[in-house]
Design an enzyme around this catalytic site. Structure first.
Site, short mmCIF file in Angstrom:
data_model
loop_
_atom_site.label_atom_id
_atom_site.label_comp_id
_atom_site.label_asym_id
_atom_site.label_seq_id
_atom_site.Cartn_x
_atom_site.Cartn_y
_atom_site.Cartn_z
N LYS A 1 17.93 86.07 18.74
CA LYS A 1 19.18 86.41 18.02
C LYS A 1 18.84 87.22 16.76
CE LYS A 1 21.05 82.16 19.86
NZ LYS A 1 22.14 81.22 19.88
N ASN B 1 15.55 83.99 23.24
CA ASN B 1 16.52 84.85 22.55
C ASN B 1 16.41 84.58 21.05
OD1 ASN B 1 18.71 86.26 21.60
ND2 ASN B 1 20.24 84.87 22.50
N HIS C 1 26.13 87.46 26.49
CA HIS C 1 25.87 86.22 25.75
C HIS C 1 27.19 85.79 25.09
CE1 HIS C 1 24.36 83.42 22.77
NE2 HIS C 1 23.25 83.35 23.49
C1 PEP Z 1 21.04 80.98 23.39
O1 PEP Z 1 21.04 81.62 22.37
O2 PEP Z 1 21.21 81.58 24.46
C2 PEP Z 1 20.83 79.54 23.34
C3 PEP Z 1 20.90 78.86 24.45
O3 PEP Z 1 20.59 78.98 22.10
P1 PEP Z 1 20.03 77.50 21.82
O4 PEP Z 1 18.84 77.28 22.71
O5 PEP Z 1 19.66 77.50 20.37
O6 PEP Z 1 21.13 76.54 22.15
#
Ligand code: PEP
Length: 252
Positions: A12, A10, A97
């Site tokens: 983002k 992801n 999410h």
């Molecule tokens: C996410 O965005 O779903 C996530 C788990 O982020 P991170 O791996 O940076 O904790």
């Protein structure tokens, strides 16, 4: 029964087009379908088409949107429909999410509608659930996640439910560098599988992929993925660097 192993990245709201495509090329060049892992890349929506084109002939890599709208189409300025995503080669949509739940006020009722829309459009939902730190400290995490699943996806028919990927992401572990211990992850994944079994029976429960998310990195992926009910990861930060994400993909 063997379940699909999945490493989902992801991104983002990160990367420019060039940096994103370089990342995809790097991941593609260093992974093969022989590893038996489905890699799912979730770039920002403006890059979806370009990413989908880059991996169109790589059977082990799929592309996910990070969100979609619950309606089929129409006057929803700034939104993206399932039909649009499908038309550019997207296969999955991440829904629920914790950042969408927290910053955009998405609740279970809305998410259930999005899940329905994604499935009706022929795409596959990656449904996120997970509790906050106070909820875990109050030892209410199992019932909290149960309610997210009840209200978000347990209304589905068994046939539709079998297309869903679940991502358990404790909020206290997302982007914090604090990872759930392998025992905490396994305990929760076992609980989730038991909930699925109660609703849909053993066959569906045993074939549902449940991903762990929350500060997955090369250093902890192996022990997390080795847990009986952990079928892979939804990875944020570590999916932005090709060597780290490739190492995670190769941790099964
Ligand atoms: C996410 O965005 O779903 C996530 C788990 O982020 P991170 O791996 O940076 O904790």
């Amino acid at each position: 029964m063997s379940r699909q192993k999945i490493a989902a990245g992801n991104w983002k709201m990160n990367k420019t087009l060039k940096d994103g495509l370089d990342l995809v090329k790097d991941i593609r060049a260093n992974t093969t379908s022989e590893e038996g892992v489905l890699t799912i890349l979730a770039p920002p929506s403006v890059f979806l088409k370009a990413v989908a084109e880059l991996v169109a002939d790589a059977p082990h890599i799929r592309v996910a949107a990070q969100n979609c709208h619950q309606e089929e189409g129409g006057a929803y300025t700034g939104e993206v429909s399932v039909e649009m995503l499908k038309s550019i080669g997207v296969s999955h949509v991440i829904l629920g999410h914790s950042e969408r739940r927290e910053y955009f006020g998405e609740g279970n009722e809305l998410l259930a509608r999005k899940v329905d829309r994604v499935l009706a459009g022929g795409l596959l939902p990656i449904f996120c659930c997970g509790e906050s730190l106070p909820t875990r400290e109050a030892e209410e995490h199992v019932s909290y996640v149960a309610q997210q699943l009840e209200e978000g996806i347990f209304h589905l028919s068994a046939e539709d439910f079998s297309k869903v990927v679940i991502a358990y992401e404790p909020i206290w572990a997302i982007g914090t560098g604090v990872t759930a211990s392998k025992e905490q992850a396994q305990d929760m994944h076992r609980e989730i599988r038991a909930m699925i079994q109660k609703h849909y029976g053993s066959e569906v429960a045993e074939s549902t992929s449940i991903l762990y998310g929350g500060s997955v990195k090369p250093a902890n992926a192996k022990e997390l993925f080795a847990q009986a009910d952990v079928d892979g990861g939804l990875v944020g930060g570590a999916s932005l660097k090709a060597p780290d994400f490739v190492a995670i993909i190769q941790s099964f």
